[in-house]
Design a protein around this motif. Structure first.
Motif, mmCIF file in Angstrom:
data_model
loop_
_atom_site.group_PDB
_atom_site.id
_atom_site.type_symbol
_atom_site.label_atom_id
_atom_site.label_comp_id
_atom_site.label_asym_id
_atom_site.label_seq_id
_atom_site.Cartn_x
_atom_site.Cartn_y
_atom_site.Cartn_z
ATOM 1 N N MET A 1 0.835 -1.171 0.000
ATOM 2 C CA MET A 1 0.000 0.000 0.000
ATOM 3 C C MET A 1 0.882 1.237 0.000
ATOM 4 S SD MET A 1 -3.135 -0.518 2.546
ATOM 5 C CE MET A 1 -3.053 -2.020 3.463
ATOM 6 N N THR A 2 0.714 2.025 -1.002
ATOM 7 C CA THR A 2 1.539 3.229 -1.083
ATOM 8 C C THR A 2 0.771 4.471 -0.675
ATOM 9 O OG1 THR A 2 0.933 3.545 -3.380
ATOM 10 C CG2 THR A 2 2.932 2.256 -2.942
ATOM 11 N N PHE A 3 -0.533 4.402 -0.566
ATOM 12 C CA PHE A 3 -1.370 5.523 -0.154
ATOM 13 C C PHE A 3 -1.210 6.716 -1.091
ATOM 14 C CE2 PHE A 3 -0.349 3.268 3.837
ATOM 15 C CZ PHE A 3 -1.611 2.828 4.138
ATOM 16 N N GLY A 4 -0.840 6.465 -2.347
ATOM 17 C CA GLY A 4 -0.695 7.536 -3.323
ATOM 18 C C GLY A 4 0.568 8.353 -3.131
ATOM 19 N N LEU A 5 1.524 7.859 -2.369
ATOM 20 C CA LEU A 5 2.764 8.594 -2.144
ATOM 21 C C LEU A 5 3.763 8.264 -3.250
ATOM 22 C CD1 LEU A 5 3.233 8.209 1.713
ATOM 23 C CD2 LEU A 5 2.463 10.205 0.459
ATOM 24 N N THR A 6 4.236 9.293 -3.902
ATOM 25 C CA THR A 6 5.283 9.121 -4.915
ATOM 26 C C THR A 6 6.604 9.568 -4.306
ATOM 27 O OG1 THR A 6 4.899 11.335 -5.796
ATOM 28 C CG2 THR A 6 3.630 9.523 -6.779
ATOM 29 N N PHE A 7 7.679 9.367 -5.049
ATOM 30 C CA PHE A 7 8.996 9.751 -4.560
ATOM 31 C C PHE A 7 9.061 11.253 -4.311
ATOM 32 C CE2 PHE A 7 13.403 11.092 -5.322
ATOM 33 C CZ PHE A 7 14.006 10.408 -4.281
ATOM 34 N N GLU A 8 8.450 12.023 -5.198
ATOM 35 C CA GLU A 8 8.473 13.485 -5.048
ATOM 36 C C GLU A 8 7.746 13.914 -3.768
ATOM 37 O OE1 GLU A 8 7.279 12.076 -7.959
ATOM 38 O OE2 GLU A 8 9.099 12.323 -9.134
ATOM 39 N N LYS A 9 6.608 13.286 -3.478
ATOM 40 C CA LYS A 9 5.858 13.637 -2.276
ATOM 41 C C LYS A 9 6.640 13.270 -1.015
ATOM 42 C CE LYS A 9 1.301 13.187 -4.391
ATOM 43 N NZ LYS A 9 0.074 12.385 -4.409
ATOM 44 N N LEU A 10 7.278 12.102 -1.022
ATOM 45 C CA LEU A 10 8.091 11.710 0.126
ATOM 46 C C LEU A 10 9.258 12.664 0.325
ATOM 47 C CD1 LEU A 10 8.148 7.828 -0.259
ATOM 48 C CD2 LEU A 10 6.967 9.158 1.475
#
Length: 123
Positions: free
Chosen positions: A1-10
């Motif tokens: 589950m990534t919860f819609g998190l991309t590398f840029e958001k992290l």
């Protein structure tokens, strides 16, 4: 589950954390975050093992994807039911597992000689 998190958001979350927490307290905050993640992982593993112990070995045989409610589209279910070929009555009777209703009996006539059954313990 990534919860819609991309590398840029992290990366953006990390940058905001550095700015809010500050470079002096960041190592301690990262350490406490890592500790919390480990505790959550232990909790999940412990819960899985307890469920497996209580439910028994049959739990491994369950296909959980079949039980996912998101796969059921009401439109598809209705369409399949309507497009299904009607079965002859004889085939439906053979398939039916429900007991046939019992025909009602004629009501009994009671008189002074023919009294209804009486159970003294029931009153």
């Amino acid at each position: 589950m990534t919860f819609g998190l991309t590398f840029e958001k992290l990366l953006l979350i990390g940058l905001i954390a550095v700015l809010i927490i500050g470079p002096e307290r960041l190592p301690k905050a990262a350490e406490s975050f890592a500790r919390m993640v480990r505790k959550v992982g232990e909790y999940v593993r412990d819960t899985k093992s307890r469920v497996r112990d209580e439910m028994g070995p049959d739990l491994d045989d369950v296909d959980w994807r079949k039980l996912d409610p998101r796969q059921y589209d009401p439109r598809r279910i209705i369409r399949d039911a309507l497009m299904e070929e009607p079965q002859p009555a004889a085939a439906m009777k053979a398939k039916s597992t429900i007991m046939e209703p019992v025909a009602p009996r004629a009501p009994q006539q009671f008189s002074a000689e023919n009294r209804p059954p009486y159970d003294p313990e029931s009153t």
